[in-house]
Write a protein that holds these residues in place. Structure first.
Motif, PDB file in Angstrom:
ATOM      1  N   PHE A  41      24.890  38.800  41.073  1.00 55.36           N
ATOM      2  CA  PHE A  41      25.954  37.861  41.436  1.00 55.36           C
ATOM      3  C   PHE A  41      25.465  36.450  41.145  1.00 55.36           C
ATOM      4  O   PHE A  41      24.499  35.979  41.757  1.00 55.36           O
ATOM      5  N   VAL A  42      26.121  35.763  40.219  1.00 56.44           N
ATOM      6  CA  VAL A  42      25.748  34.385  39.925  1.00 56.44           C
ATOM      7  C   VAL A  42      26.640  33.407  40.675  1.00 56.44           C
ATOM      8  O   VAL A  42      26.547  32.191  40.475  1.00 56.44           O
ATOM      9  N   GLY A  43      27.503  33.919  41.523  1.00 54.86           N
ATOM     10  CA  GLY A  43      28.318  33.109  42.413  1.00 54.86           C
ATOM     11  C   GLY A  43      28.754  33.954  43.584  1.00 54.86           C
ATOM     12  O   GLY A  43      29.072  35.134  43.415  1.00 54.86           O
ATOM     13  N   PHE A  44      28.756  33.369  44.793  1.00 56.20           N
ATOM     14  CA  PHE A  44      29.177  34.132  45.973  1.00 56.20           C
ATOM     15  C   PHE A  44      29.522  33.191  47.111  1.00 56.20           C
ATOM     16  O   PHE A  44      28.849  32.180  47.325  1.00 56.20           O
ATOM     17  N   SER A  45      30.580  33.522  47.837  1.00 60.08           N
ATOM     18  CA  SER A  45      30.931  32.853  49.086  1.00 60.08           C
ATOM     19  C   SER A  45      31.733  33.830  49.936  1.00 60.08           C
ATOM     20  O   SER A  45      32.671  34.455  49.437  1.00 60.08           O
ATOM     21  N   PRO A  46      31.388  33.978  51.235  1.00 59.42           N
ATOM     22  CA  PRO A  46      32.152  34.877  52.100  1.00 59.42           C
ATOM     23  C   PRO A  46      33.329  34.195  52.793  1.00 59.42           C
ATOM     24  O   PRO A  46      34.027  34.834  53.578  1.00 59.42           O
ATOM     25  N   LEU A  47      33.546  32.916  52.530  1.00 58.73           N
ATOM     26  CA  LEU A  47      34.573  32.169  53.247  1.00 58.73           C
ATOM     27  C   LEU A  47      35.974  32.629  52.853  1.00 58.73           C
ATOM     28  O   LEU A  47      36.231  32.971  51.702  1.00 58.73           O
ATOM     29  N   ARG A  48      36.868  32.656  53.844  1.00 58.81           N
ATOM     30  CA  ARG A  48      38.268  33.043  53.653  1.00 58.81           C
ATOM     31  C   ARG A  48      38.362  34.383  52.939  1.00 58.81           C
ATOM     32  O   ARG A  48      37.774  35.370  53.363  1.00 58.81           O
ATOM     33  N   GLY A  49      39.060  34.428  51.792  1.00 61.66           N
ATOM     34  CA  GLY A  49      39.188  35.697  51.080  1.00 61.66           C
ATOM     35  C   GLY A  49      37.928  36.116  50.362  1.00 61.66           C
ATOM     36  O   GLY A  49      37.811  37.257  49.921  1.00 61.66           O
ATOM     37  N   TYR A  74      36.218  38.176  32.690  1.00 60.84           N
ATOM     38  CA  TYR A  74      37.433  38.876  33.120  1.00 60.84           C
ATOM     39  C   TYR A  74      37.970  38.213  34.380  1.00 60.84           C
ATOM     40  O   TYR A  74      37.284  38.140  35.403  1.00 60.84           O
ATOM     41  N   VAL A  75      39.210  37.706  34.299  1.00 56.65           N
ATOM     42  CA  VAL A  75      39.862  37.035  35.424  1.00 56.65           C
ATOM     43  C   VAL A  75      41.008  37.925  35.909  1.00 56.65           C
ATOM     44  O   VAL A  75      42.013  38.085  35.201  1.00 56.65           O
ATOM     45  N   PRO A  76      40.903  38.542  37.093  1.00 52.81           N
ATOM     46  CA  PRO A  76      41.953  39.441  37.585  1.00 52.81           C
ATOM     47  C   PRO A  76      43.136  38.671  38.164  1.00 52.81           C
ATOM     48  O   PRO A  76      43.199  37.436  38.075  1.00 52.81           O
ATOM     49  N   GLY A  77      44.070  39.411  38.775  1.00 58.24           N
ATOM     50  CA  GLY A  77      45.316  38.791  39.194  1.00 58.24           C
ATOM     51  C   GLY A  77      45.628  38.914  40.664  1.00 58.24           C
ATOM     52  O   GLY A  77      44.732  39.001  41.518  1.00 58.24           O
ATOM     53  N   THR A  78      46.922  38.951  40.979  1.00 60.36           N
ATOM     54  CA  THR A  78      47.403  38.949  42.360  1.00 60.36           C
ATOM     55  C   THR A  78      46.795  40.093  43.166  1.00 60.36           C
ATOM     56  O   THR A  78      46.681  41.216  42.683  1.00 60.36           O
ATOM     57  N   GLY A  79      46.436  39.779  44.413  1.00 60.92           N
ATOM     58  CA  GLY A  79      45.850  40.778  45.301  1.00 60.92           C
ATOM     59  C   GLY A  79      44.341  40.822  45.266  1.00 60.92           C
ATOM     60  O   GLY A  79      43.709  41.541  46.036  1.00 60.92           O
ATOM     61  N   THR A  80      43.734  40.033  44.379  1.00 53.44           N
ATOM     62  CA  THR A  80      42.275  40.036  44.269  1.00 53.44           C
ATOM     63  C   THR A  80      41.649  39.314  45.449  1.00 53.44           C
ATOM     64  O   THR A  80      42.089  38.229  45.839  1.00 53.44           O
ATOM     65  N   ASN A  81      40.640  39.917  46.040  1.00 51.87           N
ATOM     66  CA  ASN A  81      39.830  39.272  47.074  1.00 51.87           C
ATOM     67  C   ASN A  81      38.489  39.991  47.146  1.00 51.87           C
ATOM     68  O   ASN A  81      38.293  41.026  46.507  1.00 51.87           O
ATOM     69  N   ASP A 131      36.028  33.488  41.291  1.00 50.70           N
ATOM     70  CA  ASP A 131      35.531  32.266  41.915  1.00 50.70           C
ATOM     71  C   ASP A 131      36.686  31.417  42.430  1.00 50.70           C
ATOM     72  O   ASP A 131      36.904  30.294  41.968  1.00 50.70           O
ATOM     73  N   GLY A 132      37.439  31.942  43.374  1.00 46.58           N
ATOM     74  CA  GLY A 132      38.533  31.180  43.952  1.00 46.58           C
ATOM     75  C   GLY A 132      39.467  32.064  44.742  1.00 46.58           C
ATOM     76  O   GLY A 132      39.287  33.274  44.843  1.00 46.58           O
ATOM     77  N   GLU A 133      40.474  31.439  45.317  1.00 47.66           N
ATOM     78  CA  GLU A 133      41.489  32.157  46.087  1.00 47.66           C
ATOM     79  C   GLU A 133      42.614  32.598  45.151  1.00 47.66           C
ATOM     80  O   GLU A 133      43.127  31.793  44.362  1.00 47.66           O
ATOM     81  N   PHE A 134      42.989  33.867  45.250  1.00 47.95           N
ATOM     82  CA  PHE A 134      44.083  34.418  44.456  1.00 47.95           C
ATOM     83  C   PHE A 134      45.310  34.635  45.337  1.00 47.95           C
ATOM     84  O   PHE A 134      45.172  34.858  46.548  1.00 47.95           O
ATOM     85  N   PRO A 135      46.508  34.589  44.759  1.00 52.56           N
ATOM     86  CA  PRO A 135      47.686  34.983  45.546  1.00 52.56           C
ATOM     87  C   PRO A 135      47.544  36.429  45.989  1.00 52.56           C
ATOM     88  O   PRO A 135      47.046  37.266  45.232  1.00 52.56           O
ATOM     89  N   GLN A 136      47.971  36.732  47.212  1.00 51.27           N
ATOM     90  CA  GLN A 136      47.770  38.069  47.764  1.00 51.27           C
ATOM     91  C   GLN A 136      49.046  38.908  47.797  1.00 51.27           C
ATOM     92  O   GLN A 136      48.975  40.122  47.915  1.00 51.27           O
ATOM     93  N   ASP A 137      50.205  38.280  47.711  1.00 47.44           N
ATOM     94  CA  ASP A 137      51.465  39.015  47.792  1.00 47.44           C
ATOM     95  C   ASP A 137      52.316  38.694  46.573  1.00 47.44           C
ATOM     96  O   ASP A 137      52.599  37.525  46.293  1.00 47.44           O
TER      97      ASP A 137
END
Length: 538
Positions: A227-235, A255-262, A291-297
């Motif tokens: 893991f070259v990046g990690f944070s447990p905050l929020r999602g 690879y950048v995934p989409g909605t629902g990713t956490n 590396d960020g917050e994704f939409p969940q719904d």
């Protein structure tokens, strides 16, 4: 790989270390409270200021010892998993492993001694009387470029690099320019620390605990995950590198995934990366970029542009970091960026901000990116080969038609900004179609998966071809692609009128246009190795 696993009870040696960690955390917190009380006191005197400084130094010292103690916890859990756990190594290799673990324990004890300032080992350009000041080292990175950061770490001895990762995991794990192996070591500390915080807090089992447990375990070949990046905050956030960046690497894919990713469900994204790397036969490295917050719904916030606007600058910067790593480790390897679903919107927004890549794949992308009305709005600094996938009957085509991105009878997609490739069939012979096709393009063995490999490594990929498809309650006819009324009716039936009766199921092909192929060149590195497109490097 599976989902979150049940929490395994820690063995005795790990429990004792966790109890010691809890006592040290309590001591550190008490020192911090005392320091803050002195610092906020209305009374001011040189003696109080000096006392507050001394207490602060003690608190920082305890923090450094905690880093070493967490390292001991990692070793203890490895010993249990490898020798006495549910999946022990074969008896023939246990003696050799015990010897290597003994050496690892000695290294960890040396780390603790170094943190205490005793038994210092001299590194290049330093004597034993000059201990590495880890805090000063990372503070010097504040105004440094990634190349300057790399230089400051590269000249350190292996022991000092390990110490730096243990003592300053937050800074080391998240700073561009730090060698990926060192960042991965630092982030393994952060992952373990996040898990221990959950355990020390008495948190009942949850998907987060299960996910953190799987992240600390070894992958295929008993190798640690990177893991070259990690944070447990929020999602939660992570950047995971799958595969070895080295002389054999011909291509790197982000690879950048989409909605629902956490973070809790990140095993799905890791599986995609593992499948691609295994299919690439050692020539491909894949980075799962979360590396960020994704939409969940998909209904509530998948249309919100804020997620893409927040993540796109990080993606631009990370791709620069990948370019720097490629230049050092495997010059000439091709960089491909893949955006799936909402990830395509993130990638398109990053292209507007100047993201550099050799190839870009928009897989089931709803649009071209936030603030992008056409390919002219992309600001890539160099030539880019762009490709797209959209499985027939995927509801995302509603958004694509809404923004005028689809054209009937044409392999030119995304407003003439990309070449549309065919999604083909699943490994079981069913056509890639409908809601199953939205995520199914990453199923190993399906047509879209193989075409993605051809784009990343070079080869011949099938162009989109028109089809007549009949499913249970939906259909696609030749010439329907890009037309508003057939698209709206198809998904009004599938998403509302017949939603409960698997409307996209039992799809079958009644007619399809002839297959056409497009040649994708191999990377300059692969060409230098004599690789011919489509041969798999053999």
């Amino acid at each position: 790989m599976t989902g979150a696993l049940r929490e395994d009870p820690p063995p005795e040696q790990v429990r004792s270390l966790l109890e010691a960690a809890a006592r040290m955390v309590a001591a550190r917190d008490a020192l911090t409270i005392a320091r803050d009380a002195l610092a906020s006191s209305p009374t001011r005197s040189p003696a109080l200021t000096a006392l507050a400084g001394a207490i602060d130094a003690e608190a920082r010292g305890v923090d450094e010892f905690l880093a070493g103690l967490y390292r001991l916890v990692e070793l203890a859990e490895d010993i249990w998993a490898d020798l006495d756990g549910p999946h022990p190594v074969p008896a023939s290799g246990r003696d050799r492993l015990r010897a290597s673990l003994d050496r690892a324990v000695d290294n960890a004890l040396t780390d603790l001694a170094r943190l205490a300032g005793a038994g210092e080992v001299a590194g290049p350009g330093r004597t034993g009387a000059e201990p590495l000041d880890t805090r000063a080292t990372v503070e010097a990175w504040t105004e440094a470029t990634p190349d300057e950061v790399y230089s400051s770490v590269e000249h350190l001895s292996p022991a000092d690099r390990r110490l730096l990762a243990l003592a300053e995991p937050e800074a080391v794990g998240g700073t561009y320019g730090v060698p990926w192996a060192v960042r991965a070591r630092a982030n393994s500390v952060l992952v373990r620390r996040a898990l221990h915080r959950e355990q020390l807090a008495g948190t009942p089992w949850s998907p987060r605990i299960g996910r953190l447990e799987t992240m600390t375990r070894r992958g295929p070949g008993r190798r640690r995950r990177s893991f070259v990046g990690f944070s447990p905050l929020r999602g939660g956030r992570m950047i995971e590198v799958v595969g070895d960046v080295g002389p054999r690497t011909e291509a790197v894919a982000v690879y950048v995934p989409g909605t629902g990713t956490n973070l809790d469900m990140s095993h799905v994204n890791t599986d995609v990366a593992v499948d691609l790397v295994e299919a690439g036969g050692g020539r491909l490295v894949v980075v799962a970029f979360l590396d960020g917050e994704f939409p969940q719904d998909i209904m509530a916030d998948a249309g919100d542009p804020r997620y893409a606007e927040a993540m796109a600058p990080r993606l631009v910067r990370f791709c620069r970091e990948v370019d720097r790593v490629i230049e050092i480790e495997c010059p000439g390897a091709a960089l491909t960026v893949v955006g799936h679903s909402y990830g395509g919107r993130i990638v398109g927004t990053a292209e507007r901000l100047g993201m550099r890549a050799d190839r870009v794949i928009y897989a089931e992308s709803p649009d071209l990116g936030v603030g992008v009305s056409g390919p002219a709005d992309w600001r890539s600094p160099g030539p880019v080969r762009r490709f797209s996938f959209t499985s027939p009957g995927d509801p995302v085509e509603l958004l694509q038609v809404r923004w005028g991105l689809r054209r009937a009878w044409s392999t030119s997609d995304l407003s003439d900004g990309a070449t549309r490739l065919d999604t083909g069939y699943f490994a079981d012979g069913a056509p890639v179609y409908g809601t199953r096709g939205h995520g199914g393009v990453f199923d190993r063995g399906c047509g879209a998966f193989e075409a993605m490999l051809a784009v990343m490594l070079g080869g011949r990929a099938p162009l989109w071809r028109d089809r007549r498809i009949r499913a249970r309650h939906t259909r696609v006819d030749p010439g329907d692609d890009g037309r508003v009324l057939p698209t709206v009716w198809r998904h009004a039936t599938g998403l509302w009128l017949r939603r409960a009766d698997d409307p996209y199921g039992d799809a079958e092909i009644l007619w399809e246009a002839p297959e056409r192929l497009v040649a994708v060149p191999v990377s300059t590195r692969a060409a230098g190795h004599g690789v011919v497109p489509g041969t798999g490097g053999d």
